[in-house]
Enzyme design. Structure first.
Site, PDB file in Angstrom:
ATOM      1  N   ASP A   7       0.821  -1.216   0.000  1.00  0.00           N
ATOM      2  CA  ASP A   7       0.000   0.000   0.000  1.00  0.00           C
ATOM      3  C   ASP A   7       0.850   1.260   0.000  1.00  0.00           C
ATOM      4  OD1 ASP A   7       0.981  -0.410   2.571  1.00  0.00           O
ATOM      5  OD2 ASP A   7      -0.973  -0.789   3.465  1.00  0.00           O
TER       6      ASP A   7
ATOM      7  N   ASN B  79      -7.240  -2.667  14.465  1.00  0.00           N
ATOM      8  CA  ASN B  79      -8.652  -2.958  14.171  1.00  0.00           C
ATOM      9  C   ASN B  79      -8.814  -4.174  13.256  1.00  0.00           C
ATOM     10  OD1 ASN B  79      -7.823  -1.999  11.708  1.00  0.00           O
ATOM     11  ND2 ASN B  79      -9.286  -0.321  11.563  1.00  0.00           N
TER      12      ASN B  79
ATOM     13  N   GLU C 187      -9.585  -1.870   5.447  1.00  0.00           N
ATOM     14  CA  GLU C 187     -10.226  -1.562   6.720  1.00  0.00           C
ATOM     15  C   GLU C 187     -11.463  -2.451   6.925  1.00  0.00           C
ATOM     16  OE1 GLU C 187      -8.660   0.154   8.710  1.00  0.00           O
ATOM     17  OE2 GLU C 187      -7.896   2.053   7.941  1.00  0.00           O
TER      18      GLU C 187
ATOM     19  N   HIS D  13      -7.137  -4.686  10.392  1.00  0.00           N
ATOM     20  CA  HIS D  13      -6.900  -4.475   8.956  1.00  0.00           C
ATOM     21  C   HIS D  13      -5.600  -5.161   8.522  1.00  0.00           C
ATOM     22  CE1 HIS D  13      -4.711  -0.384   9.759  1.00  0.00           C
ATOM     23  NE2 HIS D  13      -3.789  -1.221   9.351  1.00  0.00           N
TER      24      HIS D  13
HETATM   25  C1  GLP Z   1      -0.467   0.155   8.700  1.00  0.00           C
HETATM   26  C2  GLP Z   1      -0.130  -0.537   7.347  1.00  0.00           C
HETATM   27  C3  GLP Z   1      -0.235  -2.022   7.473  1.00  0.00           C
HETATM   28  C4  GLP Z   1       0.452  -2.431   8.753  1.00  0.00           C
HETATM   29  C5  GLP Z   1      -0.372  -1.988   9.929  1.00  0.00           C
HETATM   30  C6  GLP Z   1       0.299  -2.191  11.274  1.00  0.00           C
HETATM   31  O1  GLP Z   1      -1.508   1.040   8.626  1.00  0.00           O
HETATM   32  N1  GLP Z   1      -0.894  -0.101   6.227  1.00  0.00           N
HETATM   33  O2  GLP Z   1       0.341  -2.638   6.339  1.00  0.00           O
HETATM   34  O3  GLP Z   1       0.572  -3.827   8.813  1.00  0.00           O
HETATM   35  O4  GLP Z   1      -0.843  -0.684   9.769  1.00  0.00           O
HETATM   36  O5  GLP Z   1       1.319  -1.260  11.498  1.00  0.00           O
HETATM   37  P1  GLP Z   1       2.409  -1.456  12.620  1.00  0.00           P
HETATM   38  O6  GLP Z   1       3.260  -2.595  12.187  1.00  0.00           O
HETATM   39  O7  GLP Z   1       3.183  -0.169  12.632  1.00  0.00           O
HETATM   40  O8  GLP Z   1       1.706  -1.723  13.886  1.00  0.00           O
END
Ligand code: GLP
Length: 239
Positions: free
Chosen positions: A67, A134, A141, A136
């Protein structure tokens, strides 16, 4: 779904690294699906250290990222393109032309079409995922259809809050992103989902024990034939 439980973040990163190294050695031309966020940083550090120490080569490895924030150019320090260069690609011998990430500045509609065509041409041998608090995955989402492909998404308030720690202020977090869809993610041959820390425990519990539902996008992974969850104690505390 297979589950590997580790004591802490370092153990989670060690287990993830072992799987990635095995995949790269087994097929030096493999295509890896990569994620951003704090979770895979330990894995990426280990890949760079191992490349320097043991010479594991990424010269013919191809990568596709999950993404990107809409509106951030690739040289913006908060863009995922920048994150990947600084935290992984610059430390490997990978050919930048073999690394792919959606553009945050192209026309979003056209970019989604381009990225879906690219994903068709580059099936992932191994997909790395983190998980949002959440539930995702990528920026899919809650409520995202399981059949979704690359699309433009309005970020959930909880995601904007979670990710604001990496920006100067919450207002700076882009409100939109382009994300690989759930159907694209499910096409990977093998998936590793990593989770660490207390703030992931509800999402992990839902992923492992809850219903398979679009309300918790990660739960689709229970339908994948080769998915492994690597989880530390804090994130596994409700299992
Ligand atoms: C972000 C990314 C995801 C990631 C997630 C967790 O928003 N788009 O690909 O896996 O949230 O992030 P983190 O590893 O910093 O907790």
């Amino acid at each position: 779904m297979k589950i590997i439980r580790t004591t802490d973040y370092e153990g989670m990163s060690d287990a993830a690294f072992a799987a990635v190294k095995e995949a790269v050695l087994a097929d030096p031309k493999a295509t890896l699906g990569l994620a951003t966020g704090s979770t895979p940083l330990g894995l990426y550090k280990r890949m760079i250290a191992d490349h320097a120490a043991a010479g594991t080569s990424y010269r013919e490895i191809k990568t596709v990222n999950l993404d990107e924030y809409v509106s951030l150019p690739a040289d913006h320090p908060q863009s995922y393109a920048y994150f990947m260069r600084k935290n992984l690609f610059d430390g490997l011998d990978i050919d930048p032309a073999n690394t792919h990430i959606a553009s945050g500045t192209a026309d979003p509609g056209e970019e989604c079409v381009r990225y879906n065509i690219l994903l068709e041409a580059l099936p992932r041998d191994l997909q790395i995922l983190g998980i949002g608090s959440n539930g995702h995955i990528a920026f899919n989402e809650p409520g995202t259809p399981f059949g979704s492909v690359t699309h433009l998404v309005a970020l959930a308030e909880s995601t904007i809050r979670d990710n604001s720690r990496l920006f100067e202020k919450a207002e700076d977090v882009p409100r939109y992103a382009i994300t690989m869809g759930l159907s694209n993610i499910m096409h990977a041959k093998r998936i590793l989902i990593l989770a660490s820390g207390e703030n992931k425990k509800r999402a992990v519990s839902g992923l492992v024990k809850g219903p398979v539902t679009e309300d918790l996008p990660a739960s689709i992974l229970r339908l994948h034939p080769d998915c492994t969850l690597i989880v530390d104690e804090a994130a596994a505390s409700l299992l």
